[in-house]
Motif scaffolding. Structure first.
Motif, PDB file in Angstrom:
ATOM      1  N   TRP A  28      22.204  22.963  27.969  1.00  0.00           N
ATOM      2  CA  TRP A  28      22.960  21.802  27.404  1.00  0.00           C
ATOM      3  C   TRP A  28      22.517  21.365  26.144  1.00  0.00           C
ATOM      4  N   TRP A  29      21.417  21.846  25.600  1.00  0.00           N
ATOM      5  CA  TRP A  29      20.877  21.044  24.326  1.00  0.00           C
ATOM      6  C   TRP A  29      21.776  21.723  23.075  1.00  0.00           C
ATOM      7  N   THR A  30      22.391  20.798  22.495  1.00  0.00           N
ATOM      8  CA  THR A  30      23.333  20.882  21.242  1.00  0.00           C
ATOM      9  C   THR A  30      22.783  20.280  19.989  1.00  0.00           C
ATOM     10  N   GLY A  31      21.265  19.716  20.182  1.00  0.00           N
ATOM     11  CA  GLY A  31      20.735  19.080  19.103  1.00  0.00           C
ATOM     12  C   GLY A  31      20.197  20.078  18.057  1.00  0.00           C
ATOM     13  N   PRO A  32      19.549  19.561  16.998  1.00  0.00           N
ATOM     14  CA  PRO A  32      18.675  20.318  16.172  1.00  0.00           C
ATOM     15  C   PRO A  32      17.603  21.087  16.637  1.00  0.00           C
ATOM     16  N   ASN A  33      17.231  22.478  16.065  1.00  0.00           N
ATOM     17  CA  ASN A  33      16.349  23.010  16.552  1.00  0.00           C
ATOM     18  C   ASN A  33      15.493  23.518  15.303  1.00  0.00           C
ATOM     19  N   PRO A  34      14.136  23.857  15.421  1.00  0.00           N
ATOM     20  CA  PRO A  34      13.398  23.675  16.638  1.00  0.00           C
ATOM     21  C   PRO A  34      13.045  22.081  16.998  1.00  0.00           C
ATOM     22  N   TYR A  35      13.011  21.792  18.421  1.00  0.00           N
ATOM     23  CA  TYR A  35      12.832  20.306  18.976  1.00  0.00           C
ATOM     24  C   TYR A  35      12.165  20.267  20.276  1.00  0.00           C
ATOM     25  N   SER A  36      11.221  19.687  20.099  1.00  0.00           N
ATOM     26  CA  SER A  36      10.454  19.350  21.539  1.00  0.00           C
ATOM     27  C   SER A  36      10.977  18.471  22.115  1.00  0.00           C
ATOM     28  N   LEU A  37      11.660  18.559  23.299  1.00  0.00           N
ATOM     29  CA  LEU A  37      12.161  17.754  24.313  1.00  0.00           C
ATOM     30  C   LEU A  37      10.773  17.265  25.202  1.00  0.00           C
ATOM     31  N   VAL A  38       9.972  17.802  25.432  1.00  0.00           N
ATOM     32  CA  VAL A  38       8.559  17.488  25.755  1.00  0.00           C
ATOM     33  C   VAL A  38       7.416  18.284  25.075  1.00  0.00           C
ATOM     34  N   GLY A  39       6.460  17.664  24.394  1.00  0.00           N
ATOM     35  CA  GLY A  39       5.498  18.089  23.824  1.00  0.00           C
ATOM     36  C   GLY A  39       4.188  18.693  24.755  1.00  0.00           C
ATOM     37  N   SER A  40       3.552  19.567  24.191  1.00  0.00           N
ATOM     38  CA  SER A  40       2.608  20.315  24.843  1.00  0.00           C
ATOM     39  C   SER A  40       1.388  19.686  24.732  1.00  0.00           C
ATOM     40  N   ILE A  41       0.759  19.299  25.904  1.00  0.00           N
ATOM     41  CA  ILE A  41      -0.560  18.496  26.073  1.00  0.00           C
ATOM     42  C   ILE A  41      -1.659  19.065  26.735  1.00  0.00           C
ATOM     43  N   HIS A  42      -2.731  19.054  26.480  1.00  0.00           N
ATOM     44  CA  HIS A  42      -4.129  19.550  26.824  1.00  0.00           C
ATOM     45  C   HIS A  42      -5.017  18.285  27.002  1.00  0.00           C
ATOM     46  N   GLN A  43      -5.564  18.008  28.312  1.00  0.00           N
ATOM     47  CA  GLN A  43      -6.133  16.873  28.531  1.00  0.00           C
ATOM     48  C   GLN A  43      -7.441  17.081  29.541  1.00  0.00           C
ATOM     49  N   ASN A  44      -8.458  16.517  29.116  1.00  0.00           N
ATOM     50  CA  ASN A  44      -9.701  16.375  29.833  1.00  0.00           C
ATOM     51  C   ASN A  44     -10.135  15.114  30.088  1.00  0.00           C
ATOM     52  N   SER A  45     -10.196  14.624  31.528  1.00  0.00           N
ATOM     53  CA  SER A  45     -10.617  13.365  31.882  1.00  0.00           C
ATOM     54  C   SER A  45     -11.695  13.190  32.929  1.00  0.00           C
ATOM     55  N   ALA A  46     -12.463  12.223  32.731  1.00  0.00           N
ATOM     56  CA  ALA A  46     -13.360  12.193  33.840  1.00  0.00           C
ATOM     57  C   ALA A  46     -13.691  10.728  34.101  1.00  0.00           C
ATOM     58  N   TYR A  47     -14.289  10.402  35.333  1.00  0.00           N
ATOM     59  CA  TYR A  47     -14.572   9.144  35.773  1.00  0.00           C
ATOM     60  C   TYR A  47     -15.863   9.275  36.571  1.00  0.00           C
ATOM     61  N   LEU A  48     -16.527   8.171  36.488  1.00  0.00           N
ATOM     62  CA  LEU A  48     -17.944   8.074  37.063  1.00  0.00           C
ATOM     63  C   LEU A  48     -18.033   6.500  37.560  1.00  0.00           C
ATOM     64  N   ASN A  49     -18.548   6.628  38.930  1.00  0.00           N
ATOM     65  CA  ASN A  49     -18.809   4.958  39.373  1.00  0.00           C
ATOM     66  C   ASN A  49     -20.314   5.542  40.164  1.00  0.00           C
ATOM     67  N   LEU A  50     -21.080   4.333  39.602  1.00  0.00           N
ATOM     68  CA  LEU A  50     -22.387   4.330  40.419  1.00  0.00           C
ATOM     69  C   LEU A  50     -22.614   2.845  40.881  1.00  0.00           C
ATOM     70  N   SER A  51     -22.855   2.845  42.320  1.00  0.00           N
ATOM     71  CA  SER A  51     -23.109   1.363  42.811  1.00  0.00           C
ATOM     72  C   SER A  51     -24.621   1.310  43.479  1.00  0.00           C
ATOM     73  N   GLN A  52     -25.347   0.250  43.209  1.00  0.00           N
ATOM     74  CA  GLN A  52     -26.631   0.200  43.771  1.00  0.00           C
ATOM     75  C   GLN A  52     -26.807  -1.498  44.068  1.00  0.00           C
ATOM     76  N   ALA A  53     -27.159  -1.622  45.572  1.00  0.00           N
ATOM     77  CA  ALA A  53     -27.548  -2.853  46.003  1.00  0.00           C
ATOM     78  C   ALA A  53     -29.146  -2.954  45.673  1.00  0.00           C
ATOM     79  N   VAL A  54     -29.438  -3.778  45.050  1.00  0.00           N
ATOM     80  CA  VAL A  54     -30.662  -4.127  44.387  1.00  0.00           C
ATOM     81  C   VAL A  54     -31.514  -5.082  45.612  1.00  0.00           C
ATOM     82  N   THR A  55     -30.966  -6.061  46.057  1.00  0.00           N
ATOM     83  CA  THR A  55     -31.250  -6.713  47.014  1.00  0.00           C
ATOM     84  C   THR A  55     -30.097  -6.946  48.282  1.00  0.00           C
ATOM     85  N   SER A  56     -30.194  -7.585  49.365  1.00  0.00           N
ATOM     86  CA  SER A  56     -29.242  -7.776  50.061  1.00  0.00           C
ATOM     87  C   SER A  56     -27.987  -8.651  49.618  1.00  0.00           C
ATOM     88  N   ASP A  57     -28.285  -9.622  48.336  1.00  0.00           N
ATOM     89  CA  ASP A  57     -27.608 -10.515  47.901  1.00  0.00           C
ATOM     90  C   ASP A  57     -26.835  -9.884  46.533  1.00  0.00           C
TER      91      ASP A  57
END
Length: 795
Positions: free
Chosen positions: A270-299
């Motif tokens: 169905w595409w009749t626009g100009p070429n070459p044309y990225s309808l959606v780009g190429s993506i390479h992704q690395n992502s990371a998440y870290l959570n540390l929790s420590q109760a020092v005292t009861s409060d």
């Protein structure tokens, strides 16, 4: 249609080490303290999910599946109020990790864009690096994703990660939500109401708070592949979640790798626009998440959290009517680091200290070999903040406790950029806020027809080093005439401070721009465009009225909301095409006819970037007009509409069947300048649709499950051509089947398989006639049918 690539710039920002923070907590620690917070909201699709207590993200054992109902309310809410044990009067939507898994969607951006309350314009990877249309679709250099509630623009929705601000990306003031690993998300809380009284700038359209997993135990390995049946755009995603706990603390680590191949125009019939044309780009992704929790005292509990993302992307863009092709590649990173503590005080008070710092930087390389054009854009945005908050009861009334939250803090934002419109700026914000809930009728004073009546008051004062002071109030009222029905209403004022790029980027000047003259024929125009140091905050007033219906001991959930937002002093570059603006009285405030030589020289001497459109020498006597297209506070918008969410879990002999519905109706009216008329822009191409609906069925029986989801986006009016034409609606059907082994131990523990088919009937995007790029990429997807297989294993 203007191509806004001239807004590109590059940046390096220096942010000094934020060393004066006290011992601080992640604001996310509020979730760990919200065992007392009982709030029921309607999720988009909510099934297979246990109510959580104390903010945990414990993975359900496979053997527990048959013991759950197919729909469960989200019990832990930390967005929309700073006070424990209080249900906010603002409308809130919760989307759980189970909802996300059962949707078949594979990115954080897809999850947000699927919501009817969200608009797929702005900084979205589906739009790519060269956006077209009005201001919502400005260029997206790094193929990022953003939240865009109500269609006000990506910078008018505040994004929080575990309750904390994150650095914005690029130049448009929005947070790249694609940086969040999907496997790390516990749930997402979405406030569809102005919330500057609670959270400050940017919360005009609402707030999206990503609550990440913080108390996971075990290991979870996932792999996913998505195949486009028409070819191109193959996607892969691999994830690993690890967690462990001990008597006084826990650690959670999540990692995700995502690879998405590009999709090009010549891969779609169905595409009749100009070429070459990225309808959606190429993506390479690395992502990371870290959570540390420590109760020092009861409060006292200390929490450390971190989020890191590295992305590379590539696009090819050929400009309509030319042989000029842009080769666009981008490499970037972002991080957010937080540390803090929460302290339990006498009389049920809590003291929370929070702090974070982060940055977002990318290197965007634009090459046009035909024209010897080679430009690098390297913006770096940095953020640092520290905040202290106290929350607890003030006075005991017969109707209940008056509770309060007070807090304050400091924030620093900075941007450095070069390229077309360089900028180097930073700002400092000091702020204080307070919130009060008054139970006018409570459990002890309830009577027939009046079970509960709660008044909420909130206010926030912010002092900006560059745009002055601002106070945002909010009033909320919640009333329960009976146990199953809750009525609510809010009124508030919100604001959005000018983005640093809009205010501090250098303007540039276009010379010898041919435009139509008022008396006929053509004349030359001098056009300054870019930043403007005189910008002031945008302001908004909004109110909501709604209800929640949840009969006791049933699985019926209904939420309905009417909203009205009046958004003024909006910052825009309002000119799409300068050619005919001298003939349109709308643009009169931007035009100086027959300008003096001194006025022209003043603009030229004030910038270092001057471009002659025709290439001819500049002659001031041949300039018929100055057309000022710099950013300015000039536009007003009004949004009115309604949201409806409903679900009902029905026990049947073969398991549990849950029909659900989420719908939005929106009327967005806009006055571009004071001299122009008021137009309804919702329903026009590249603007939010007039209505959007998502509904379907979810079925669950022991180890088996499935879902059918129907998505409908209303048709549009194509105002790019005369006479205007109608563009058909966009609707798709998505199916999913899943199997989860019920073994709770040994090698067979926890394997699951999900097969999803997105856009089952392979529907093509509706065509926008007269538009060289063929379709509205905010309305529909170019992918066609997607078959996605996901395999997950618990250890």
């Amino acid at each position: 249609m203007r191509r806004t690539t001239y807004c590109r710039s590059s940046a390096n920002v220096f942010l000094p080490f934020f060393s004066a923070l006290p011992l601080v907590v992640c604001a996310f620690a509020r979730a760990a303290d919200s065992a007392d917070t009982q709030m029921t909201v309607t999720a988009l699709v909510t099934q297979d999910e246990e109510p959580r207590s104390q903010g945990t993200a414990r993975k359900a054992k496979p053997g527990e599946l048959e013991e759950k109902t197919a729909i469960q309310p989200e019990e832990v809410l930390v967005t929309g109020t700073h006070i424990r044990g209080v249900s906010p009067a603002s409308p809130v939507i919760a989307v759980t990790s189970t909802d996300i898994a059962n949707s078949g969607l594979s990115t954080t951006g897809d999850v947000l864009r699927s919501l009817p309350q969200s608009f797929a314009g702005g900084q979205q990877s589906t739009i790519g690096t060269n956006g077209f249309g009005p201001y919502q679709n400005l260029s997206n250099f790094n193929n990022s994703d953003s939240a865009n509630l109500r269609g006000f623009g990506s910078d008018s929705t505040l994004v929080l990660i575990n309750g904390l601000r994150a650095p914005v990306t690029g130049f448009q003031g929005s947070v790249d939500i694609s940086a969040i690993p999907l496997t790390a998300i516990d749930h997402v809380e979405i406030v569809t109401d102005g919330a500057s009284a609670l959270y400050g700038s940017d919360a005009v359209g609402g707030v999206v708070n990503f609550i990440l997993k913080d108390n996971y135990s075990g290991a979870d390995t996932g792999a996913e592949v998505g195949y486009r049946t028409n070819g191109g755009g193959l996607s892969q995603r691999y994830s690993q979640l690890l967690g462990t706990g001990w008597g006084t603390g826990s650690a959670t680590l999540a990692y995700q790798y995502r690879d998405q191949q590009g999709l090009y125009g010549d891969q779609r019939s169905w595409w009749t626009g100009p070429n070459p044309y990225s309808l959606v780009g190429s993506i390479h992704q690395n992502s990371a998440y870290l959570n540390l929790s420590q109760a020092v005292t009861s409060d006292l509990t200390v929490i450390v959290q971190g989020l890191y993302n590295h992305t590379t992307s590539f696009n090819l863009v050929t400009h309509a009517g030319t042989a000029n092709t842009d080769s666009l590649d981008t490499t970037g990173y972002s991080y957010l680091a937080a540390i803090g503590a929460t302290l339990a005080l006498p009389r049920d008070w809590k003291l929370t200290a929070t702090g974070d710092m982060g940055a977002d930087r990318f290197d965007h390389h634009d090459v046009e070999e035909c024209c010897n054009f080679d430009v690098r854009t390297i913006p770096t945005n940095r953020l640092a903040l520290g905040e202290l908050q106290a929350e607890g009861p003030l006075v005991q009334l017969p109707s209940g406790e008056i509770r309060a939250a007070i807090g304050g803090g400091y924030r620093r934002e900075s941007l450095d950029s070069t390229s077309f419109a360089p900028a180097s700026a930073n700002r400092h914000i000091n702020y204080g806020y307070g919130e009060l809930t008054v139970p006018l009728i409570g459990k002890e004073t309830a009577h027939e027809g009046a079970r509960e009546l709660t008044l909420t008051l909130a206010g926030r004062y912010e002092s900006y080093s560059d745009v002055g002071d601002h106070f945002s109030p909010q009033v909320g009222l919640a009333y329960k005439p009976m146990s199953a029905l809750r009525l609510r209403a809010t009124w508030n004022k919100s604001f959005h401070a000018p983005d640093l790029y809009e205010k501090y980027s250098h303007y540039y000047v276009l010379l010898n721009f041919p435009v139509e003259a008022p008396g006929g024929g053509m004349t030359n125009a001098l056009i300054p465009a870019g930043g403007s140091s005189g910008l002031e905050p945008e302001t908004a007033r909004s109110y909501t009225v709604g209800l929640e219906w949840q009969p006791v001991d049933t699985a019926v959930r209904v939420s309905a909301t009417y909203f009205h937002v009046s958004y003024t002093n909006r910052i825009l570059q309002v000119i799409d095409d300068p050619t005919a603006v001298l003939l349109d009285p709308t643009y009169e405030p931007l035009i100086t006819l027959n300008p003096s030589v001194a006025a022209q020289e003043s603009l030229i001497n004030g910038t270092t970037a001057v471009y002659s459109i025709t290439g001819a020498p500049f002659n001031p006597s041949e300039t018929g007009a100055i057309i000022d297209d710099r950013f300015r506070n000039i536009t007003a918008q009004t949004a009115t509409g309604a949201d409806l969410l409903a679900s009902y879990a029905i026990g049947v002999g073969a398991g549990t069947l849950t029909p659900f519905l989420n719908g939005n109706v929106l009327s967005l009216r806009q006055q571009l300048t004071d001299a122009g008329p008021v137009h309804t822009v919702s329903g026009l191409v590249f603007y939010p649709p007039k209505y959007k609906i998502q509904g379907g069925l979810v079925w669950q029986r022991r180890e088996l499950g499935g879902s059918a989801v129907f998505n409908y986006t209303a048709g549009e009016t194509n105002n790019l051509v005369e006479p205007q034409t109608h563009i058909g609606a966009w609707y798709t059907l998505d199916l999913q089947g899943r199997y989860t082994a019920l073994s709770s131990h040994g090698p067979a523990r926890g394997p699951s398989v999900r097969l999803s088919i997105i856009n089952v009937f392979d529907k093509d995007p509706p065509i926008v006639t007269g538009y060289p790029y063929v379709y509205d990429n905010t309305l529909s997807s170019p992918y066609g049918r997607i078959v996605r297989l996901e395999i997950e294993k618990q250890w």
